[in-house]
Design a protein around this motif. Sequence first.
Motif, PDB file in Angstrom:
ATOM      1  N   ARG A 160       0.823  -1.223   0.000  1.00 54.19           N
ATOM      2  CA  ARG A 160       0.000   0.000   0.000  1.00 54.19           C
ATOM      3  C   ARG A 160       0.852   1.266   0.000  1.00 54.19           C
ATOM      4  O   ARG A 160       0.447   2.292  -0.549  1.00 54.19           O
ATOM      5  CB  ARG A 160      -0.917  -0.023   1.230  1.00 54.19           C
ATOM      6  N   TYR A 161       2.047   1.213   0.556  1.00 51.96           N
ATOM      7  CA  TYR A 161       2.857   2.422   0.713  1.00 51.96           C
ATOM      8  C   TYR A 161       4.116   2.420  -0.150  1.00 51.96           C
ATOM      9  O   TYR A 161       5.051   3.180   0.105  1.00 51.96           O
ATOM     10  CB  TYR A 161       3.213   2.598   2.196  1.00 51.96           C
ATOM     11  N   ASN A 162       4.111   1.610  -1.190  1.00 54.05           N
ATOM     12  CA  ASN A 162       5.296   1.505  -2.042  1.00 54.05           C
ATOM     13  C   ASN A 162       5.591   2.787  -2.811  1.00 54.05           C
ATOM     14  O   ASN A 162       6.716   2.992  -3.276  1.00 54.05           O
ATOM     15  CB  ASN A 162       5.145   0.342  -3.028  1.00 54.05           C
ATOM     16  N   GLY A 191       5.863   5.598  -1.550  1.00 48.42           N
ATOM     17  CA  GLY A 191       6.753   6.388  -0.715  1.00 48.42           C
ATOM     18  C   GLY A 191       6.058   7.520   0.003  1.00 48.42           C
ATOM     19  O   GLY A 191       4.938   7.915  -0.363  1.00 48.42           O
ATOM     20  N   PRO A 192       6.719   8.081   1.030  1.00 48.21           N
ATOM     21  CA  PRO A 192       6.094   9.088   1.872  1.00 48.21           C
ATOM     22  C   PRO A 192       5.720  10.377   1.151  1.00 48.21           C
ATOM     23  O   PRO A 192       4.710  10.998   1.476  1.00 48.21           O
ATOM     24  CB  PRO A 192       7.142   9.369   2.955  1.00 48.21           C
ATOM     25  N   ARG A 193       6.520  10.805   0.182  1.00 47.41           N
ATOM     26  CA  ARG A 193       6.207  12.059  -0.499  1.00 47.41           C
ATOM     27  C   ARG A 193       4.891  11.953  -1.271  1.00 47.41           C
ATOM     28  O   ARG A 193       4.022  12.836  -1.170  1.00 47.41           O
ATOM     29  CB  ARG A 193       7.353  12.459  -1.424  1.00 47.41           C
ATOM     30  N   ALA A 194       4.722  10.889  -2.041  1.00 45.91           N
ATOM     31  CA  ALA A 194       3.489  10.704  -2.798  1.00 45.91           C
ATOM     32  C   ALA A 194       2.286  10.533  -1.863  1.00 45.91           C
ATOM     33  O   ALA A 194       1.212  11.099  -2.105  1.00 45.91           O
ATOM     34  CB  ALA A 194       3.612   9.496  -3.722  1.00 45.91           C
ATOM     35  N   ILE A 195       2.470   9.777  -0.797  1.00 49.30           N
ATOM     36  CA  ILE A 195       1.388   9.574   0.169  1.00 49.30           C
ATOM     37  C   ILE A 195       1.001  10.903   0.813  1.00 49.30           C
ATOM     38  O   ILE A 195      -0.191  11.205   0.999  1.00 49.30           O
ATOM     39  CB  ILE A 195       1.804   8.551   1.246  1.00 49.30           C
TER      40      ILE A 195
END
Length: 440
Positions: free
Chosen positions: A149-151, A153-157
């Motif tokens: 689900r978080y592949n 990465g933090p910036r896109a999320i």
Amino acid sequence: TNPSPLEAYQGYLNDRCVTIPEVLRTEGYRTLMCGKWHVGGDYNRARPETWTKLGDGQHPTPLQRGFDRFYGTLLGAGNYFDPAVLVRDDKLIKAEGDFYYTDALGDEAANQIGQAAVDGKPFFMYLAFTAPHFPLDARKADVAKYKGRYNEGPRAISQQRYKRQVELGIVDPKWPMREDPTLDKRMPAAAMIRTEDGERAVASYEERMEVYAAMLDRMDQNMGKVLAKLKATGQLDNTVILFMSDNGGCAESNAYGPCWATASNTPLRKWKQHTYEGGIATPLIAHWPGVIKAGQMTQEVGHVIDVMPTCLEIGGATYPARFGEKEILPCEGRSLAPLLRTGKRKGHERLFWEHFGNLAVREGKWKLVHDRRAPWELYDLEADRQETNNLAEKEPGKAKELAAAWDAWAKRVGALQDGPRKPGTTQPATVPATAGQGAG
């Protein structure tokens, strides 16, 4: 909760304060608690013999501070599959069987609510989940839901979350996304996670976030148990529920780290322990059938100190000047009940914070922030909730005024500039030269 000879940092409830259950019990309420009790002194994990202090003057238990029932832990954090200092009422117990702490808390809370319904008395319950506090422990079935689900990465999320927050009206679109390099700061995969099978190294940084999400998922499932029990016993429509967290995302290495904490706090700045908005701002979700309409939202400011007078007002109790043989310190909070009823209330003139030498004071739209060992910074939170435009040099008078106010508060309550780990002067942090020095 860090032990200190200084009264304001002693790590346990003193005898000059009163708790919500102590007051509500005088009005006939049953008082119930499940979860984390982290105001009862220090328990040394490495020395189990110290746990025999449970209940002495420096280790007050929930039953000694107004609760009729208690099931939970006496440490700030611990193994979810086999927690230390697990207590039922005032007796140490062991975790048994297919144990997971979040599940145990949901089951116990539902049971206590069921018993209260049989008694027919009004009840107050404090349910303090430890999830998603580290360590990263989750059930395999929950982790599997978030695999991949978080592949992105933090910036896109973070960008996705910001867009959704604007659409929902949670974030004002005039507060742009902060350009935060922390979103790209990935830490080595050195943290450990536990599932039912035991402990293993995290295989990827994304897996930390998957486990964190799984922990929240399991907490949500157990909140569902509590709501279902309230409904089954006919009490859901006659119960006020206040749900909140205690701080922003945790950037520490034994949690999910700075990049995911930054994404969690989108679009706010910094994390737990800091006094920027990302460290101290948390939503309050309230359920009050017949009073609050579903979906209502307000940007009014409250503080955790407001929970006491809110519960007392709704419960028909009065904050005492004396309790037992002791004079009690005045209540610093203001009831949120008018805000819940109408969406408005007269708020605090000023609010203050100190945590490990990180300081802040808020007055209306103005907020003065000191990140440990740095000069004071001044922000206009109406225009700049993400705290990117430091106005301390443009508004030196306001910076000086608020710094002096923080210093006066610190002297009144015993707060220290450098926190409990470094006792010393309450002299405030440095104000920029153009603003002058805060009053001593």
